[in-house]
Write a protein that holds these residues in place. Structure first.
Motif, short mmCIF file in Angstrom:
data_model
loop_
_atom_site.label_atom_id
_atom_site.label_comp_id
_atom_site.label_asym_id
_atom_site.label_seq_id
_atom_site.Cartn_x
_atom_site.Cartn_y
_atom_site.Cartn_z
N ARG A 3 -39.82 5.57 45.14
CA ARG A 3 -40.97 4.99 45.81
C ARG A 3 -41.90 4.31 44.81
O ARG A 3 -42.46 3.25 45.08
CB ARG A 3 -41.74 6.06 46.57
CG ARG A 3 -41.03 6.51 47.81
CD ARG A 3 -41.85 7.50 48.55
NE ARG A 3 -41.10 7.98 49.71
CZ ARG A 3 -41.52 8.86 50.54
NH1 ARG A 3 -42.70 9.43 50.36
NH2 ARG A 3 -40.78 9.24 51.56
N TRP A 6 -40.37 0.89 43.97
CA TRP A 6 -40.56 -0.10 45.03
C TRP A 6 -42.03 -0.50 45.17
O TRP A 6 -42.34 -1.65 45.48
CB TRP A 6 -40.00 0.39 46.36
CG TRP A 6 -38.50 0.39 46.32
CD1 TRP A 6 -37.68 1.46 46.34
CD2 TRP A 6 -37.64 -0.76 46.22
NE1 TRP A 6 -36.37 1.07 46.26
CE2 TRP A 6 -36.30 -0.30 46.18
CE3 TRP A 6 -37.86 -2.13 46.14
CZ2 TRP A 6 -35.22 -1.16 46.09
CZ3 TRP A 6 -36.78 -2.98 46.06
CH2 TRP A 6 -35.47 -2.50 46.02
N LEU A 7 -42.93 0.44 44.94
CA LEU A 7 -44.35 0.12 44.97
C LEU A 7 -44.69 -0.87 43.85
O LEU A 7 -45.38 -1.87 44.08
CB LEU A 7 -45.20 1.40 44.82
CG LEU A 7 -46.71 1.18 44.76
CD1 LEU A 7 -47.20 0.61 46.09
CD2 LEU A 7 -47.41 2.46 44.42
N MET A 9 -42.61 -2.88 42.37
CA MET A 9 -41.93 -4.14 42.69
C MET A 9 -42.76 -4.93 43.71
O MET A 9 -42.95 -6.14 43.58
CB MET A 9 -40.53 -3.87 43.26
CG MET A 9 -39.75 -5.12 43.58
SD MET A 9 -39.27 -6.07 42.14
CE MET A 9 -38.01 -5.01 41.50
N GLY A 10 -43.27 -4.28 44.73
CA GLY A 10 -44.08 -4.94 45.76
C GLY A 10 -45.37 -5.50 45.19
O GLY A 10 -45.79 -6.61 45.53
N VAL A 11 -46.03 -4.74 44.34
CA VAL A 11 -47.27 -5.20 43.72
C VAL A 11 -47.00 -6.42 42.84
O VAL A 11 -47.75 -7.40 42.87
CB VAL A 11 -47.94 -4.05 42.91
CG1 VAL A 11 -49.06 -4.59 42.05
CG2 VAL A 11 -48.42 -2.97 43.84
N THR A 12 -45.93 -6.38 42.09
CA THR A 12 -45.59 -7.49 41.20
C THR A 12 -45.28 -8.75 42.01
O THR A 12 -45.80 -9.84 41.71
CB THR A 12 -44.38 -7.13 40.32
OG1 THR A 12 -44.69 -5.96 39.57
CG2 THR A 12 -44.02 -8.26 39.38
N ILE A 13 -44.46 -8.61 43.03
CA ILE A 13 -44.11 -9.77 43.86
C ILE A 13 -45.36 -10.29 44.57
O ILE A 13 -45.58 -11.50 44.65
CB ILE A 13 -42.99 -9.41 44.85
CG1 ILE A 13 -41.68 -9.20 44.08
CG2 ILE A 13 -42.82 -10.49 45.90
CD1 ILE A 13 -40.54 -8.67 44.93
N GLY A 14 -46.19 -9.40 45.06
CA GLY A 14 -47.42 -9.81 45.73
C GLY A 14 -48.33 -10.58 44.79
O GLY A 14 -48.92 -11.61 45.18
#
Length: 81
Positions: A3, A6-7, A9-14
């Protein structure tokens, strides 16, 4: 652990998406458009200067070739004596 990955990864992509959108929005402002046009005109002017320099060099070289082939070598402004 998954988790957290993925958190992150999501922050980076965002963050990357927001950055790209901000850059795109900045280009649409009057100042951004003016910068784009200015850069394009500078590039065009540089290309024209390069082209004219190439044409002058080719013209000078061809003129020399023609003068040598016709036996008129020398200064173009003065007759040979």
């Amino acid at each position: 652990m998954r988790r957290l990955f993925w958190l992150a990864m999501g922050v980076t992509i965002g963050a990357l998406v927001v950055r790209k959108l901000s850059q795109a929005a900045e280009k649409l402002t009057p100042q951004g458009a003016a910068r784009s046009i200015s850069a394009g005109l500078e590039e065009l002017a540089a290309s024209i200067r390069d082209f004219t320099a190439d044409v002058r060099d080719a013209m000078t070289q061809r003129e020399s070739e023609l003068r040598e082939s016709t036996g008129m070598a020398g200064d173009p402004g003065r007759p040979d004596r």
